[in-house]
Design a protein around this motif. Structure first.
Motif, PDB file in Angstrom:
ATOM      1  N   LYS A 124     -83.992 -95.445 -62.407  1.00 52.76           N
ATOM      2  CA  LYS A 124     -83.464 -94.483 -63.383  1.00 52.76           C
ATOM      3  C   LYS A 124     -84.353 -93.260 -63.503  1.00 52.76           C
ATOM      4  O   LYS A 124     -83.871 -92.135 -63.633  1.00 52.76           O
ATOM      5  N   LEU A 125     -85.651 -93.470 -63.445  1.00 54.81           N
ATOM      6  CA  LEU A 125     -86.610 -92.387 -63.624  1.00 54.81           C
ATOM      7  C   LEU A 125     -86.560 -91.382 -62.474  1.00 54.81           C
ATOM      8  O   LEU A 125     -86.620 -90.172 -62.692  1.00 54.81           O
ATOM      9  N   LYS A 126     -86.427 -91.843 -61.256  1.00 54.37           N
ATOM     10  CA  LYS A 126     -86.514 -90.967 -60.092  1.00 54.37           C
ATOM     11  C   LYS A 126     -85.235 -90.850 -59.286  1.00 54.37           C
ATOM     12  O   LYS A 126     -85.195 -90.141 -58.289  1.00 54.37           O
ATOM     13  N   GLY A 127     -84.177 -91.554 -59.676  1.00 56.68           N
ATOM     14  CA  GLY A 127     -82.893 -91.391 -59.001  1.00 56.68           C
ATOM     15  C   GLY A 127     -82.778 -92.076 -57.654  1.00 56.68           C
ATOM     16  O   GLY A 127     -81.847 -91.805 -56.906  1.00 56.68           O
ATOM     17  N   ILE A 128     -83.694 -92.966 -57.342  1.00 59.49           N
ATOM     18  CA  ILE A 128     -83.601 -93.742 -56.101  1.00 59.49           C
ATOM     19  C   ILE A 128     -82.872 -95.036 -56.463  1.00 59.49           C
ATOM     20  O   ILE A 128     -83.321 -95.764 -57.346  1.00 59.49           O
ATOM     21  N   PRO A 129     -81.745 -95.332 -55.818  1.00 57.00           N
ATOM     22  CA  PRO A 129     -81.009 -96.550 -56.173  1.00 57.00           C
ATOM     23  C   PRO A 129     -81.873 -97.805 -56.045  1.00 57.00           C
ATOM     24  O   PRO A 129     -82.732 -97.908 -55.161  1.00 57.00           O
ATOM     25  N   GLY A 130     -81.629 -98.764 -56.935  1.00 63.17           N
ATOM     26  CA  GLY A 130     -82.399-100.006 -56.923  1.00 63.17           C
ATOM     27  C   GLY A 130     -82.302-100.748 -55.607  1.00 63.17           C
ATOM     28  O   GLY A 130     -83.284-101.316 -55.119  1.00 63.17           O
ATOM     29  N   PRO A 159     -90.969-101.696 -63.510  1.00 65.19           N
ATOM     30  CA  PRO A 159     -89.818-102.460 -63.009  1.00 65.19           C
ATOM     31  C   PRO A 159     -88.939-101.583 -62.104  1.00 65.19           C
ATOM     32  O   PRO A 159     -88.845-100.368 -62.308  1.00 65.19           O
ATOM     33  N   ILE A 160     -88.300-102.198 -61.132  1.00 65.17           N
ATOM     34  CA  ILE A 160     -87.476-101.449 -60.184  1.00 65.17           C
ATOM     35  C   ILE A 160     -86.346-100.712 -60.910  1.00 65.17           C
ATOM     36  O   ILE A 160     -86.048 -99.571 -60.583  1.00 65.17           O
ATOM     37  N   GLY A 161     -85.733-101.331 -61.881  1.00 67.74           N
ATOM     38  CA  GLY A 161     -84.651-100.682 -62.616  1.00 67.74           C
ATOM     39  C   GLY A 161     -85.106 -99.418 -63.321  1.00 67.74           C
ATOM     40  O   GLY A 161     -84.416 -98.397 -63.301  1.00 67.74           O
ATOM     41  N   ARG A 162     -86.273 -99.473 -63.932  1.00 66.24           N
ATOM     42  CA  ARG A 162     -86.806 -98.296 -64.627  1.00 66.24           C
ATOM     43  C   ARG A 162     -87.166 -97.196 -63.633  1.00 66.24           C
ATOM     44  O   ARG A 162     -86.901 -96.019 -63.864  1.00 66.24           O
ATOM     45  N   LEU A 163     -87.784 -97.588 -62.524  1.00 70.90           N
ATOM     46  CA  LEU A 163     -88.155 -96.615 -61.494  1.00 70.90           C
ATOM     47  C   LEU A 163     -86.908 -95.958 -60.904  1.00 70.90           C
ATOM     48  O   LEU A 163     -86.896 -94.758 -60.654  1.00 70.90           O
ATOM     49  N   LEU A 181     -84.666 -99.208 -53.174  1.00 71.26           N
ATOM     50  CA  LEU A 181     -86.051 -99.608 -53.441  1.00 71.26           C
ATOM     51  C   LEU A 181     -86.326-101.022 -52.920  1.00 71.26           C
ATOM     52  O   LEU A 181     -87.395-101.285 -52.368  1.00 71.26           O
ATOM     53  N   LEU A 182     -85.358-101.910 -53.092  1.00 68.34           N
ATOM     54  CA  LEU A 182     -85.529-103.270 -52.565  1.00 68.34           C
ATOM     55  C   LEU A 182     -85.598-103.270 -51.048  1.00 68.34           C
ATOM     56  O   LEU A 182     -86.374-104.023 -50.451  1.00 68.34           O
ATOM     57  N   THR A 183     -84.807-102.407 -50.407  1.00 66.46           N
ATOM     58  CA  THR A 183     -84.840-102.287 -48.948  1.00 66.46           C
ATOM     59  C   THR A 183     -86.194-101.777 -48.474  1.00 66.46           C
ATOM     60  O   THR A 183     -86.746-102.277 -47.489  1.00 66.46           O
ATOM     61  N   ILE A 184     -86.747-100.801 -49.192  1.00 64.32           N
ATOM     62  CA  ILE A 184     -88.082-100.288 -48.847  1.00 64.32           C
ATOM     63  C   ILE A 184     -89.118-101.386 -49.024  1.00 64.32           C
ATOM     64  O   ILE A 184     -90.012-101.567 -48.194  1.00 64.32           O
ATOM     65  N   ALA A 185     -88.992-102.159 -50.095  1.00 61.72           N
ATOM     66  CA  ALA A 185     -89.936-103.249 -50.353  1.00 61.72           C
ATOM     67  C   ALA A 185     -89.892-104.306 -49.248  1.00 61.72           C
ATOM     68  O   ALA A 185     -90.896-104.969 -48.975  1.00 61.72           O
ATOM     69  N   GLN A 186     -88.748-104.448 -48.597  1.00 61.87           N
ATOM     70  CA  GLN A 186     -88.610-105.420 -47.516  1.00 61.87           C
ATOM     71  C   GLN A 186     -89.095-104.885 -46.177  1.00 61.87           C
ATOM     72  O   GLN A 186     -89.011-105.571 -45.166  1.00 61.87           O
ATOM     73  N   GLY A 187     -89.579-103.636 -46.157  1.00 62.07           N
ATOM     74  CA  GLY A 187     -90.186-103.116 -44.936  1.00 62.07           C
ATOM     75  C   GLY A 187     -89.434-102.008 -44.242  1.00 62.07           C
ATOM     76  O   GLY A 187     -89.813-101.610 -43.141  1.00 62.07           O
ATOM     77  N   ASP A 188     -88.355-101.505 -44.848  1.00 63.30           N
ATOM     78  CA  ASP A 188     -87.618-100.415 -44.221  1.00 63.30           C
ATOM     79  C   ASP A 188     -88.449 -99.135 -44.242  1.00 63.30           C
ATOM     80  O   ASP A 188     -89.370 -98.981 -45.035  1.00 63.30           O
ATOM     81  N   ARG A 189     -88.093 -98.206 -43.353  1.00 66.44           N
ATOM     82  CA  ARG A 189     -88.775 -96.911 -43.332  1.00 66.44           C
ATOM     83  C   ARG A 189     -88.492 -96.165 -44.620  1.00 66.44           C
ATOM     84  O   ARG A 189     -87.494 -96.395 -45.278  1.00 66.44           O
ATOM     85  N   VAL A 190     -89.371 -95.259 -44.983  1.00 60.89           N
ATOM     86  CA  VAL A 190     -89.259 -94.504 -46.223  1.00 60.89           C
ATOM     87  C   VAL A 190     -89.330 -93.020 -45.901  1.00 60.89           C
ATOM     88  O   VAL A 190     -90.070 -92.609 -45.016  1.00 60.89           O
TER      89      VAL A 190
END
Length: 99
Positions: free
Chosen positions: A50-56, A44-48, A59-68
């Protein structure tokens, strides 16, 4: 995951990337690469976040196609026990990675 006192840690092996993996088959018809990996690794995005310190939200912005960034790729690779190069190979376009 918890361990009892005196137990040895479980060895974690790196996953490999290939075109016949379920994540590759999910990406091929047009599913986003991040969504495919989230589904494959059941993270889940929330767990990821918390686990890696990337704000949720990020992550949603990356999922929508933003650069990483390369740092984000490295963090995601560690979370999913896959090499950074294998994760990069799963991206549909290498220009979406910012050094």
């Amino acid at each position: 995951m918890t361990r009892r006192k005196g137990e040895r840690p479980i060895a974690v092996h790196l996953d490999t990337w290939s075109a016949d993996r379920p994540v590759a088959q999910a990406i091929a018809p047009g599913s986003g690469w991040l969504d495919a990996w989230l589904g494959e690794k059941d993270t889940p995005i929330g767990r990821l976040s918390k686990l890696k310190g990337i704000p949720g939200g990020r992550l949603l912005t990356i999922a929508q196609g933003d650069r990483v960034s390369r740092t984000e790729i490295d963090a995601l690779a560690r979370a999913w026990s896959i090499s950074s190069n294998a994760l990069l190979a799963s991206l549909p376009d290498s220009t979406c990675v910012v050094e």
